[in-house]
Design an enzyme around this catalytic site. Structure first.
Site, PDB file in Angstrom:
ATOM      1  N   TYR A  47       0.850  -1.199   0.000  1.00  0.00           N
ATOM      2  CA  TYR A  47       0.000   0.000   0.000  1.00  0.00           C
ATOM      3  C   TYR A  47       0.878   1.238   0.000  1.00  0.00           C
ATOM      4  O   TYR A  47       1.887   1.296   0.721  1.00  0.00           O
ATOM      5  CB  TYR A  47      -0.884   0.038   1.256  1.00  0.00           C
ATOM      6  CG  TYR A  47      -2.337  -0.218   0.929  1.00  0.00           C
ATOM      7  CD1 TYR A  47      -3.013   0.624   0.058  1.00  0.00           C
ATOM      8  CD2 TYR A  47      -3.017  -1.301   1.473  1.00  0.00           C
ATOM      9  CE1 TYR A  47      -4.343   0.384  -0.269  1.00  0.00           C
ATOM     10  CE2 TYR A  47      -4.333  -1.548   1.156  1.00  0.00           C
ATOM     11  CZ  TYR A  47      -4.999  -0.699   0.279  1.00  0.00           C
ATOM     12  OH  TYR A  47      -6.302  -0.935  -0.049  1.00  0.00           O
ATOM     13  N   GLU A  49      -0.662   4.827  -0.501  1.00  0.00           N
ATOM     14  CA  GLU A  49      -1.523   5.988  -0.807  1.00  0.00           C
ATOM     15  C   GLU A  49      -0.740   7.281  -0.651  1.00  0.00           C
ATOM     16  O   GLU A  49       0.016   7.447   0.314  1.00  0.00           O
ATOM     17  CB  GLU A  49      -2.749   5.982   0.104  1.00  0.00           C
ATOM     18  CG  GLU A  49      -3.751   4.937  -0.331  1.00  0.00           C
ATOM     19  CD  GLU A  49      -4.943   4.820   0.604  1.00  0.00           C
ATOM     20  OE1 GLU A  49      -5.079   5.655   1.513  1.00  0.00           O
ATOM     21  OE2 GLU A  49      -5.730   3.891   0.416  1.00  0.00           O
ATOM     22  N   ASP A 192      -7.797  13.018 -25.081  1.00  0.00           N
ATOM     23  CA  ASP A 192      -7.679  11.592 -24.734  1.00  0.00           C
ATOM     24  C   ASP A 192      -6.992  10.918 -25.912  1.00  0.00           C
ATOM     25  O   ASP A 192      -7.621  10.681 -26.952  1.00  0.00           O
ATOM     26  CB  ASP A 192      -9.081  11.025 -24.484  1.00  0.00           C
ATOM     27  CG  ASP A 192      -9.059   9.531 -24.175  1.00  0.00           C
ATOM     28  OD1 ASP A 192      -8.029   8.880 -24.427  1.00  0.00           O
ATOM     29  OD2 ASP A 192     -10.093   9.016 -23.697  1.00  0.00           O
ATOM     30  N   THR A 218      -4.149   5.984 -22.026  1.00  0.00           N
ATOM     31  CA  THR A 218      -3.925   4.681 -21.404  1.00  0.00           C
ATOM     32  C   THR A 218      -2.530   4.223 -21.818  1.00  0.00           C
ATOM     33  O   THR A 218      -1.933   4.753 -22.760  1.00  0.00           O
ATOM     34  CB  THR A 218      -4.971   3.642 -21.856  1.00  0.00           C
ATOM     35  OG1 THR A 218      -5.029   3.648 -23.279  1.00  0.00           O
ATOM     36  CG2 THR A 218      -6.323   3.933 -21.276  1.00  0.00           C
ATOM     37  N   LYS A 221      -2.334   0.468 -25.076  1.00  0.00           N
ATOM     38  CA  LYS A 221      -2.766   0.327 -26.485  1.00  0.00           C
ATOM     39  C   LYS A 221      -1.519   0.448 -27.365  1.00  0.00           C
ATOM     40  O   LYS A 221      -0.639  -0.402 -27.270  1.00  0.00           O
ATOM     41  CB  LYS A 221      -3.852   1.352 -26.778  1.00  0.00           C
ATOM     42  CG  LYS A 221      -5.108   1.145 -25.903  1.00  0.00           C
ATOM     43  CD  LYS A 221      -6.245   2.045 -26.320  1.00  0.00           C
ATOM     44  CE  LYS A 221      -7.519   1.758 -25.559  1.00  0.00           C
ATOM     45  NZ  LYS A 221      -7.581   2.410 -24.233  1.00  0.00           N
ATOM     46  N   ARG A 227      -1.914  -2.403 -18.497  1.00  0.00           N
ATOM     47  CA  ARG A 227      -3.094  -1.567 -18.312  1.00  0.00           C
ATOM     48  C   ARG A 227      -2.761  -0.450 -17.334  1.00  0.00           C
ATOM     49  O   ARG A 227      -2.052  -0.661 -16.345  1.00  0.00           O
ATOM     50  CB  ARG A 227      -4.258  -2.398 -17.789  1.00  0.00           C
ATOM     51  CG  ARG A 227      -4.832  -3.171 -18.901  1.00  0.00           C
ATOM     52  CD  ARG A 227      -5.906  -4.123 -18.617  1.00  0.00           C
ATOM     53  NE  ARG A 227      -6.050  -4.810 -19.873  1.00  0.00           N
ATOM     54  CZ  ARG A 227      -6.741  -4.339 -20.910  1.00  0.00           C
ATOM     55  NH1 ARG A 227      -7.444  -3.235 -20.800  1.00  0.00           N
ATOM     56  NH2 ARG A 227      -6.764  -4.983 -22.052  1.00  0.00           N
TER      57      ARG A 227
END
Ligand code: DSN
Length: 422
Positions: A47, A49, A192, A218, A221, A227
């Site tokens: 973790y 954050e 985008d 992203t 692609k 991802r």
């Protein structure tokens, strides 16, 4: 090591499906072994954050350095002064852009999904069309973006944010024209570039950087990473304890605060590491060659398909994808998707501009060349691919014919191994 036979077996079958087929969904690609390796590391257990140097958890000394490498590589690759690398994927990243720049109920504008846009650009059943008051632009009758019509709609509706970008548009986007449209009404302009970021890096599509206010891509692609998503802007984050005004200069702070505490919890550190590795690959000169070959292959494939009587939306392509309108072939996009799938060629059904059929069984299919190009295919291989597509479309009801095409595809793919399998 893996005792879960059920999941393991299905995963192996998926690898075989990819290996022995032609992945032509234009938003898909094949990652390198180095990227894949990072996704299966202990980084997933941690973790963290917050942001590097400012975390809510201890033990972040290594994940801080990994995230900083990803950030620095993203900044270098796209030529920006700020990169947020924590968005889990494209839709959450776009959500962060809305959250950062507009209030619920504010007017936003984007390209209709049915004309080549994306759900998160204002589709009425998506958060972007329910939380915000969305208006949508379409294309001209030939499928081209109509900048005069976009300008007229913007003037009439006065959105506070224009979310520009595409998922099924085969032509280049004129960022400068969109900038003029946004400036005319004082709107924020977001790009985008999820589909085309690999082409932007390769110089095969104009970059929106320096033209728009904030850019999202992203990473999985044409950029050929895991991802994930990058949110790129210029400026520097201000004091995290002070709530920033909504100005262009404050976009880095606004985005960082939108991601956390606004929308997300702990970053996916294994994914961040894989993004860092993919960005390292994209910084190499070979990646430019790759990005340009994607376009050369798409152009060749589109010409071969048109020579075989296929109608392509806009009459061709300038980028990595094409949309075939199958109306003259008397079959639907769904039938074509299924038939091509049986032949070992994976594409997706897609609406065409002004489609008279339903989005669940539209008139077209969308296909592209990023994954085939990763496997080393060039223009000459596109002739063979076009031949198989034609044969499959002419034999949609002939399962044995489709299977025999798949046999040929299977044999052919042996010469074009997946990354790391040669
Ligand atoms: N699902 C992606 C695509 O296929 O284009 C967009 O998010």
């Amino acid at each position: 090591m893996n005792n879960d036979d059920a999941v393991q077996k299905l995963t192996q079958l998926e690898v075989i499906r990819q290996r022995e087929g032609l992945e032509m969904i234009p938003s898909e690609n094949h990652t390198s072994p180095a990227v894949l390796q990072m996704l299966g590391t202990r980084l997933t257990d941690k973790y963290s954050e917050g942001y590097p140097g400012h975390r809510y958890y201890g033990g972040c000394e290594y994940v801080d350095q990994i995230e900083n490498i990803a950030i620095e590589r993203a900044k270098e690759l796209f030529g920006v002064s700020h990169a947020n690398v924590q968005a889990y994927s494209g839709s959450p990243a776009n959500q962060a852009i809305y959250y950062a720049l507009v209030n619920p109920g504010d007017k936003v504008m984007g390209m209709s999904l049915y004309y080549g846009g994306h759900m998160t650009h204002g589709l009425k059943v998506n958060f972007s069309g329910t939380i915000y008051d969305s208006v949508q632009y379409t294309t001209d009758k030939n499928g081209f973006m109509d900048y005069d019509a976009i300008a007229a709609l913007a003037k009439q509706e006065k959105p506070k944010l224009i979310m520009a970008g595409t998922t099924a548009y085969p032509r280049q986007i004129d960022w400068k024209k969109l900038r003029v449209i946004a400036d005319d009404i004082g709107a924020f302009l977001a790009a985008d570039i999820s589909h085309i970021s690999g082409l932007v890096v390769a110089g095969a599509h104009p970059s929106p950087i320096g033209v728009v206010d904030v850019t999202m891509t992203t990473t999985h692609k044409t950029l050929r990473g895991p991802r994930g998503a990058l949110i790129l802007s210029n400026g520097n984050p201000s004091n995290p304890l002070v709530k920033p005004e909504r100005t262009v200069a404050n976009i880095p702070s606004l985005i960082d605060r939108a991601i956390i505490p606004g929308l997300q919890g702990g970053p996916h550190n294994h994914q961040t590491a894989a993004i860092a590795v993919a960005l390292g690959e994209a910084l190499k000169p070979e990646f430019k060659v790759y990005g340009q070959q994607i376009v050369a292959n798409a152009k060749k494939l589109s010409e071969e398909l048109m020579n075989r009587g296929f109608n392509l939306v806009t009459g061709g392509t300038d980028n990595h994808l094409m949309v075939i309108d199958l109306t003259n072939k008397n079959i639907s996009g769904k039938q074509a998707e299924v038939a091509l799938g049986l032949a070992g060629i994976t594409v997706n059904k897609n609406t065409v501009p002004f489609d008279t059929r339903s989005p669940f069984d539209p008139s077209g299919i969308r296909l592209g060349t990023p994954a085939l190009t990763t496997r080393g295919m060039k223009e000459s291989e596109m002739i063979q691919v076009a031949e198989w597509i034609e044969l499959a479309i002419n034999n949609v009801a002939n399962d044995s014919k489709l299977k025999s095409i798949h046999d040929q595809v299977r044999e052919f793919t042996k010469s074009y191994p997946l990354p790391g399998e040669n």
